[in-house]
Write an enzyme that holds these catalytic residues in place. Structure first.
Site, short mmCIF file in Angstrom:
data_model
loop_
_atom_site.label_atom_id
_atom_site.label_comp_id
_atom_site.label_asym_id
_atom_site.label_seq_id
_atom_site.Cartn_x
_atom_site.Cartn_y
_atom_site.Cartn_z
N LYS A 54 40.51 52.56 31.83
CA LYS A 54 41.06 51.57 32.75
C LYS A 54 42.42 51.99 33.30
O LYS A 54 42.71 51.81 34.49
CB LYS A 54 41.14 50.21 32.06
N GLY A 55 43.28 52.54 32.45
CA GLY A 55 44.59 52.95 32.95
C GLY A 55 44.50 54.06 33.98
O GLY A 55 45.16 54.01 35.03
N THR A 75 39.22 36.41 37.78
CA THR A 75 38.30 37.12 38.65
C THR A 75 36.90 36.54 38.52
O THR A 75 36.44 36.24 37.42
CB THR A 75 38.29 38.62 38.34
N ARG A 94 32.33 36.15 43.99
CA ARG A 94 32.96 34.92 44.51
C ARG A 94 34.45 35.09 44.76
O ARG A 94 35.10 34.18 45.29
CB ARG A 94 32.73 33.76 43.56
N ASP A 125 39.11 47.35 37.77
CA ASP A 125 40.30 48.21 37.79
C ASP A 125 40.83 48.36 39.21
O ASP A 125 42.04 48.38 39.44
CB ASP A 125 39.98 49.58 37.20
#
Length: 317
Positions: A50-51, A230, A234, A263
């Site tokens: 993710k980073g 999140t 939508r 991410d």
């Protein structure tokens, strides 16, 4: 006609305190049940974590981005440093550690762009609060400091504390989700969970805690300045002390791969906030980056440039 988000300014800076994993990816026609073996295909390896994802996306969106983290002093760690350099991401605070392998993540891609992921954090597990304390001048206003939870929790929270103390906007993406109910989150400017992650952060079971807005308000009670929940296609729900606002997502004709969309969302949110955009403006920009990501297989190839995201927003206006 305008997009509502200004072009990247030279001063816009993002510091990503996060993870790197080599992604080992395979496609399947359906996910296996427990104890079952299924045939797959299309195997490939790519940069992940993710980073790492957030840093690359932020740089492609025009930010001056620095990466803070740990990888193994092995071929994969060296390749990661070279990749960041090629993407114009700063590596002064990337530590290569001997004796521990670079982290890996196994990604199974199923029908409709859905995925299942398991990770071995490797050197990410050695990423310490001292590494964060050593960052220094890169972490200063008006930068946005962005972190997530593929690294030790104490390290991620120290990043938020140091960033806030330096006058930065701080964004915590609480994924993989952990119970944060015993922690002071007052150093977090914006927390960005999905609905399931929000419940986990609050120490709630599935279905508990009320609707999305209620969950957001409960996160504010933990000290967060804002909660950006999140909502997939939508869009997202922004909850602040002043009220809540739903920022719609963008329709995509064909979803190819959702891996890395979250991410992309967080990176784009960080860039827009570093530029001084409002939460609503930043969220719309982030929704666009996430939507475009879903149209291409594999994570880094799916991340668009600033010009491409702005052009997409122009088309949607």
């Amino acid at each position: 006609m305008t997009t509502g988000v200004a072009p990247a300014r030279e001063s816009a800076a993002v510091v990503v305190i996060g993870s790197y994993l080599v992604a080992l990816v395979m496609e399947v026609e359906r996910f296996p049940a427990v104890g079952e073996t299924v045939n797959g295909g299309g195997y490939f390896e790519t940069h992940g974590g993710k980073g790492s994802n957030m840093a690359v996306q932020a740089a492609r969106l025009g930010a001056r981005c620095s990466f803070v983290g740990r990888v193994g002093d092995d071929a994969r760690g060296q390749a990661f440093r070279a990749m960041l350099t090629g993407e114009a991401v700063g590596t002064d605070h990337l530590h290569l550690q001997e004796g521990i392998a670079t982290g890996v993540g196994f990604v199974i891609l199923g029908p409709g762009g859905q995925n299942m992921i398991a990770i071995d954090s490797g050197a990410n597990g050695q990423f310490s609060t001292a590494d964060v304390d050593a960052v220094g001048a890169d972490m200063r206003s008006p930068a946005t400091v962005l972190t997530q939870l593929e690294i030790p929790l104490a390290t991620a929270l120290r990043g938020m504390q140091r960033g806030r103390a330096a006058g930065c906007t701080t964004i915590l993406n609480p994924a993989p989700a952990r119970n944060l109910s015993a922690h002071d989150l007052s150093s977090v400017s914006v927390i960005t969970p999905n609905e399931t992650e929000a419940r986990t952060c609050l120490g709630l079971a599935a279905g508990e805690g009320g609707d999305e807005e209620t969950l957001g308000r409960r996160l504010l009670e933990r000290g967060c300045g804002a909660a950006m929940l999140t909502l997939g296609e939508r869009g997202c729900l922004c909850v602040t002390a002043a009220g809540s606002e739903h920022i719609p997502g963008f329709a995509i004709s064909e979803v190819v791969d959702t891996t890395g969309a979250g991410d992309a969302f967080n990176a784009a949110l960080a860039v827009a906030m570093a530029e001084g955009r409002t939460l609503s403006e930043a969220a719309r920009f982030a929704n666009a980056a996430a939507a475009l990501c879903c149209t291409t297989l594999a994570t880094l190839p799916a991340y668009r440039t600033r010009g491409q995201v702005d052009a997409f927003l122009e088309e949607q206006s």
